[in-house]
Design a protein around this motif. Sequence first.
Motif, PDB file in Angstrom:
ATOM      1  N   ALA B   7       0.842  -0.958  -0.303  1.00  0.00           N
ATOM      2  CA  ALA B   7      -0.041  -0.090   0.228  1.00  0.00           C
ATOM      3  C   ALA B   7       0.993   1.223   0.117  1.00  0.00           C
ATOM      4  O   ALA B   7       1.581   1.168   0.605  1.00  0.00           O
ATOM      5  CB  ALA B   7      -1.185   0.178   1.263  1.00  0.00           C
ATOM      6  N   VAL B   8       0.579   2.124  -0.851  1.00  0.00           N
ATOM      7  CA  VAL B   8       1.450   3.475  -1.047  1.00  0.00           C
ATOM      8  C   VAL B   8       0.001   4.896  -1.004  1.00  0.00           C
ATOM      9  O   VAL B   8      -0.972   5.157  -1.857  1.00  0.00           O
ATOM     10  CB  VAL B   8       2.129   3.520  -2.319  1.00  0.00           C
ATOM     11  N   ASP B   9       0.773   5.275   0.439  1.00  0.00           N
ATOM     12  CA  ASP B   9      -0.287   6.926   0.412  1.00  0.00           C
ATOM     13  C   ASP B   9       0.517   7.989   0.448  1.00  0.00           C
ATOM     14  O   ASP B   9       1.361   8.668   0.713  1.00  0.00           O
ATOM     15  CB  ASP B   9      -0.825   7.283   1.557  1.00  0.00           C
ATOM     16  N   LYS B  14       3.459  14.384   2.879  1.00  0.00           N
ATOM     17  CA  LYS B  14       4.358  13.069   3.700  1.00  0.00           C
ATOM     18  C   LYS B  14       3.476  11.548   1.879  1.00  0.00           C
ATOM     19  O   LYS B  14       2.819  11.940   1.744  1.00  0.00           O
ATOM     20  CB  LYS B  14       4.582  12.257   4.472  1.00  0.00           C
ATOM     21  N   VAL B  15       4.602  10.519   2.252  1.00  0.00           N
ATOM     22  CA  VAL B  15       4.208   9.952   1.467  1.00  0.00           C
ATOM     23  C   VAL B  15       4.223   8.198   2.257  1.00  0.00           C
ATOM     24  O   VAL B  15       5.871   7.838   3.221  1.00  0.00           O
ATOM     25  CB  VAL B  15       4.865   9.549   0.230  1.00  0.00           C
ATOM     26  N   GLU B  16       3.721   6.969   2.365  1.00  0.00           N
ATOM     27  CA  GLU B  16       3.983   6.433   3.370  1.00  0.00           C
ATOM     28  C   GLU B  16       3.642   4.966   2.759  1.00  0.00           C
ATOM     29  O   GLU B  16       2.696   4.441   1.324  1.00  0.00           O
ATOM     30  CB  GLU B  16       2.470   6.118   4.749  1.00  0.00           C
ATOM     31  N   ARG B  33       7.385   6.098   5.806  1.00  0.00           N
ATOM     32  CA  ARG B  33       7.104   7.452   5.368  1.00  0.00           C
ATOM     33  C   ARG B  33       8.013   8.121   5.140  1.00  0.00           C
ATOM     34  O   ARG B  33       9.667   8.105   5.692  1.00  0.00           O
ATOM     35  CB  ARG B  33       6.329   8.082   6.599  1.00  0.00           C
ATOM     36  N   ARG B  34       7.981   8.969   4.724  1.00  0.00           N
ATOM     37  CA  ARG B  34       9.282   9.737   3.516  1.00  0.00           C
ATOM     38  C   ARG B  34       8.086  11.138   3.829  1.00  0.00           C
ATOM     39  O   ARG B  34       7.162  11.341   3.067  1.00  0.00           O
ATOM     40  CB  ARG B  34       9.718   9.439   2.020  1.00  0.00           C
ATOM     41  N   GLY B  51      12.353   4.982  -1.785  1.00  0.00           N
ATOM     42  CA  GLY B  51      12.903   5.158   0.294  1.00  0.00           C
ATOM     43  C   GLY B  51      11.586   4.667   0.547  1.00  0.00           C
ATOM     44  O   GLY B  51      12.151   3.334   0.957  1.00  0.00           O
ATOM     45  N   ALA B  52      10.618   5.264   0.799  1.00  0.00           N
ATOM     46  CA  ALA B  52       8.976   4.189   1.330  1.00  0.00           C
ATOM     47  C   ALA B  52       9.230   2.585   1.363  1.00  0.00           C
ATOM     48  O   ALA B  52       8.195   1.975   1.171  1.00  0.00           O
ATOM     49  CB  ALA B  52       8.107   5.111   1.761  1.00  0.00           C
TER      50      ALA B  52
END
Lengths: 310, 310
Positions: B7-9, B14-16, B33-34, B51-52
């Motif tokens: 899952a990517v948000d 931020k991105v998680e 997160r980043r 990265g995340a």
Amino acid sequence: MTEYALAVDLGGTKVESALVDEHGAVLAASRHRRPTGSASTSEQLAAAVTGAVADALAALPADARLAGAGIGSAGPIAGTSGDVSPLNLPAWRDYPLGGLVAGLLPHGVPVTLRMDGICITLAEIWTGAARGEENVMGMIVSTGVGGGLVLGGHVVTGRSGNAGHIGHVQVAGFDDLCACGARGCLEAVASGPRSVAWARSEGFTGATGEDLAAAARTGDEVARAAIERSATAVGRAIASASALVDLDVVAIGGGFSHVADDYVALVQQAVSEHSDFAFVTSTRVVASALSGEGPLVGAAALVHRRDLVV
Amino acid sequence: MTEYALAVDLGGTKVESALVDEHGAVLAASRHRRPTGSASTSEQLAAAVTGAVADALAALPADARLAGAGIGSAGPIAGTSGDVSPLNLPAWRDYPLGGLVAGLLPHGVPVTLRMDGICITLAEIWTGAARGEENVMGMIVSTGVGGGLVLGGHVVTGRSGNAGHIGHVQVAGFDDLCACGARGCLEAVASGPRSVAWARSEGFTGATGEDLAAAARTGDEVARAAIERSATAVGRAIASASALVDLDVVAIGGGFSHVADDYVALVQQAVSEHSDFAFVTSTRVVASALSGEGPLVGAAALVHRRDLVV
């Protein structure tokens, strides 16, 4: 063998019925109507529907097959069961119109009932101005303002069968009291009667949408302003609708949409200039390509275009 | 063998990313997160996502299978191709986020991208306050106002993937200028910052939604009025939405929805008293049942609940 749908269109002033073939052509000899009206009793309404349907069915050619019945009803309706509660036919509340029509047909012929605004939208996609489109709102701007939605190629019915009430989407900057009890609904701002009433409040002396059209053509500034006010409000409501459901195209019909040659263009302008969101402003607004047969063709689409309905 | 979704948000700050199992449980050790932010370059944003995602994937247990990747993105997005143009991340316009993530996965793992508001709505239906419901709007009331729609048990994507922008549905009686360029949008009236700004225009001296909440609790009438103003506007927009698409239930989350204990009840009251149309006023308004994991659970629903997506 030709397959016909029995189409029924129930409105506040009349009920119409006809046979419609797989190409959306209405069998002329099969088209019959009876008056309805808000003063009718439930028995009178049932007799009107029964008469119109019986007359239509009597025209079924001997070598043809009846594939099903499609009914478009004035709203609100009660789910997809076939029960109706048309605002302007107070004698019918949760009345089993689908059941009434089923009882007039040979055993086993399927009956499908939806709101008239949904049927209009189906007709635009099947034979009208939105042919082959997948994200469509059909609209009627007339005494009232109504509509229907097809999204992703499928009719939006909603929990209770009442999806498509674009006339009761609010418009920013207005707070006109609506017949539904709310304030600022599109119908309360932009319908034919409300547009005439607004013009009269500004000094216009005519009484009808036709008067408004004629006055605007001869340069009456108040009449023209009333028309622009209606078209702008319709455009804003379309922009709200497209923000919510991301539409390809909106097809507008109904008597008041003919009040000026550029009425639909004015609506398109209001949408195109609405905001910085391209997905909203790129929504295309087109004139309905339906004739007066549109509601019957749409009711027949409930049978012949089941791919759009289920 | 446990099947996980990546899952990517992607949001404005931020991105998680995380792994989520078939039951909607987030694998705690996989959540990373980043920062993102409006000042980031395209390369910085890509590095943050990379990265995340890499950190999340590194947590995949040896005996588990990666079933697919689901991405929820801030809008607008560009169709269902995986391209995004988040309003608050100006370095990315039609950026192929779906392609970027696909390149980080083993060959052949499917990637699905939708707006974050759609993902929130899926999470409410899968594990939240709208479990099993078929006609649902998920909403976030926070710095902005956003949402998503599931109708007839299926996600409404729309022509360009941007269906669900409830924050840009107009509210009658208002003409506040919105960031989108239009006037009277729900977001321009009812968001946290706009509610604080309205209170300040009436003499309130606080600066944040938290200040507003604290002042209302101690009896500050202006603060309370600002909260009621927001909730009423949200209720009116929900009424417009339900007139158009006939909703069962609306689930409301987001920071500003916690500004008062009765905020959701105030929204329900505005809907319940809106008009005489029972199909509108019977729309249920409930508080979101999602935790802070909601956006990730919703992104994972794009994989694990494909029955709702297609």
